[in-house]
Design an enzyme around this catalytic site. Sequence first.
Site, mmCIF file in Angstrom:
data_model
loop_
_atom_site.group_PDB
_atom_site.id
_atom_site.type_symbol
_atom_site.label_atom_id
_atom_site.label_comp_id
_atom_site.label_asym_id
_atom_site.label_seq_id
_atom_site.Cartn_x
_atom_site.Cartn_y
_atom_site.Cartn_z
ATOM 1 N N ASP A 82 -19.863 0.637 3.283
ATOM 2 C CA ASP A 82 -19.665 1.955 4.017
ATOM 3 C C ASP A 82 -20.068 3.461 3.307
ATOM 4 O O ASP A 82 -19.841 3.334 2.276
ATOM 5 C CB ASP A 82 -18.594 1.640 3.732
ATOM 6 C CG ASP A 82 -17.033 2.697 4.982
ATOM 7 O OD1 ASP A 82 -17.777 2.961 6.223
ATOM 8 O OD2 ASP A 82 -16.018 2.848 5.006
ATOM 9 N N HIS A 83 -20.049 4.684 4.576
ATOM 10 C CA HIS A 83 -20.517 5.304 4.002
ATOM 11 C C HIS A 83 -21.875 5.556 2.791
ATOM 12 O O HIS A 83 -21.418 6.662 1.983
ATOM 13 C CB HIS A 83 -19.316 6.628 3.744
ATOM 14 C CG HIS A 83 -18.615 6.446 4.735
ATOM 15 N ND1 HIS A 83 -19.071 7.349 5.782
ATOM 16 C CD2 HIS A 83 -16.873 5.754 5.420
ATOM 17 C CE1 HIS A 83 -18.427 8.011 7.057
ATOM 18 N NE2 HIS A 83 -17.220 6.624 6.776
ATOM 19 N N GLY A 141 -8.421 9.065 7.600
ATOM 20 C CA GLY A 141 -7.186 9.421 6.692
ATOM 21 C C GLY A 141 -6.045 9.764 7.633
ATOM 22 O O GLY A 141 -5.671 8.952 8.805
ATOM 23 N N LYS A 187 -3.854 12.294 11.586
ATOM 24 C CA LYS A 187 -5.440 12.397 12.464
ATOM 25 C C LYS A 187 -4.718 13.453 13.780
ATOM 26 O O LYS A 187 -3.257 12.786 14.254
ATOM 27 C CB LYS A 187 -5.769 10.921 13.226
ATOM 28 C CG LYS A 187 -6.039 9.885 11.815
ATOM 29 C CD LYS A 187 -6.448 8.660 12.543
ATOM 30 C CE LYS A 187 -6.469 7.757 11.747
ATOM 31 N NZ LYS A 187 -8.083 7.496 10.396
ATOM 32 N N ARG A 225 2.934 -8.702 -10.831
ATOM 33 C CA ARG A 225 2.602 -10.123 -9.747
ATOM 34 C C ARG A 225 3.623 -9.835 -8.632
ATOM 35 O O ARG A 225 3.505 -10.285 -7.492
ATOM 36 C CB ARG A 225 2.936 -11.421 -10.249
ATOM 37 C CG ARG A 225 1.519 -11.335 -11.425
ATOM 38 C CD ARG A 225 1.892 -12.785 -12.095
ATOM 39 N NE ARG A 225 2.594 -12.096 -13.900
ATOM 40 C CZ ARG A 225 2.232 -13.175 -14.502
ATOM 41 N NH1 ARG A 225 1.672 -14.232 -14.552
ATOM 42 N NH2 ARG A 225 3.518 -13.053 -15.239
HETATM 43 P P1 13P Z 1 -8.803 5.005 8.457
HETATM 44 O O1 13P Z 1 -8.888 6.489 7.385
HETATM 45 O O2 13P Z 1 -8.438 5.654 9.573
HETATM 46 O O3 13P Z 1 -8.892 4.086 8.031
HETATM 47 O O4 13P Z 1 -10.935 5.142 8.502
HETATM 48 C C1 13P Z 1 -11.872 4.205 7.331
HETATM 49 C C2 13P Z 1 -13.328 4.273 7.982
HETATM 50 O O5 13P Z 1 -13.726 4.679 8.931
HETATM 51 C C3 13P Z 1 -14.287 3.878 6.825
HETATM 52 O O6 13P Z 1 -15.275 3.923 7.554
HETATM 53 O O1 G3H Z 2 -14.039 6.284 5.037
HETATM 54 C C1 G3H Z 2 -13.538 6.655 4.074
HETATM 55 C C2 G3H Z 2 -13.306 5.019 3.466
HETATM 56 O O2 G3H Z 2 -11.705 5.341 3.956
HETATM 57 C C3 G3H Z 2 -13.504 4.923 2.181
HETATM 58 O O3 G3H Z 2 -12.766 5.510 1.443
HETATM 59 O O4 G3H Z 2 -14.470 6.644 -0.328
HETATM 60 O O5 G3H Z 2 -12.310 6.694 -0.667
HETATM 61 O O6 G3H Z 2 -13.449 4.437 -0.491
HETATM 62 P P1 G3H Z 2 -13.224 5.370 0.184
HETATM 63 ZN ZN ZN Z 3 -15.380 5.978 8.124
#
Ligand code: 13P
Ligand code: G3H
Ligand code: ZN
Length: 312
Positions: A77-78, A176, A179, A276
Amino acid sequence: MIVSTQKLFDHAYGKYAVGAYNINNAEQIMGLFRGNMDSKAPFIIQLSKGARSYTDTRLLEAMIRAAPDAIFAVHLDHGDEKTCYDCIDSGFYSSVMIDASHESFDENIAATRRVVDRAHAKGISVEAELGKLGGVEEHVSVDEADAKLTDPKQVKEFVERSGCDSLACAIGTSHGAYKFSGGQGLHFDVIEQIARLMPRFPLVMHGSSSVPQDEVTRINAAGGKLKGAKGVDEAQITKASTMGVTKVNIDTDGRLVWCRVHRECFRDDPENFDLRPAGKVFMAEYAKYIVHKNKVLGSAGQLDSVRAFINK
Ligand code: 13P
Ligand code: G3H
Ligand code: ZN
């Protein structure tokens, strides 16, 4: 079984969306797999750069690799270019996201093209991003005022020149727990135009957490201070899932469940210091959340059909 992200998209397109859930630790992995198995849903497990550096990536990935009988894809992701190349070379990921949306149109295309060339050579697919979401990401923070919806007129050229396999579009959401400060919702007109110009091309919605108000209330009642936290209306997510939005990214909601459970557990049992009891409640509650979300996305109950589709 780890499967191709594109296969999941081919099965889902126009009918439902695949949940793409961010994970960082063992308890999230356990809850995520339990929830998806309980609701018989295919899913995407995604790791951000931050998640990969939080623990030892090899241990985290080994846990996912050893997961029981589920059908899922593994996604970065990203990613920046370097992290994309690390993940492509690792042989573990089904797909990577190159996020060069902060660059100019041409530079975004060039960076995406470089990643696509390396990824496709290994059978891995690539998600790119066009437009700018509001909110905070690890390497870039975008104020809502600076956020820029994806321009449907640019999409075809972007996809053709970059060769990407799916596209994260800015359609009104932000990352986040805060929104829609202006009260607006999803821009269905933008989704509709893009889907019309790019039939069957999988679109990705980032910033899709719905920030359940019950979680926010309970967190605040247990000492939290989340004032005005708000997310995406679930009815809008369901609608988008049949319009070409095929991957729905969720991270924040999982963090809220974690926060609520741990705040309440330690508030209600202040003498306890064992990790736990709270961990057990979290895994069960996160699984419950996933079951609910998969119903919203329409992915619940699709497992057998996806299995047959992949094996045919
Ligand atoms: P949220 O912050 O809305 O959960 O989005 C997460 C996201 O886009 C991860 O790439
Ligand atoms: O879009 C970002 C995701 O919520 C990932 O968040 O980079 O803090 O792991 P993070
Ligand atoms: Zn994202």
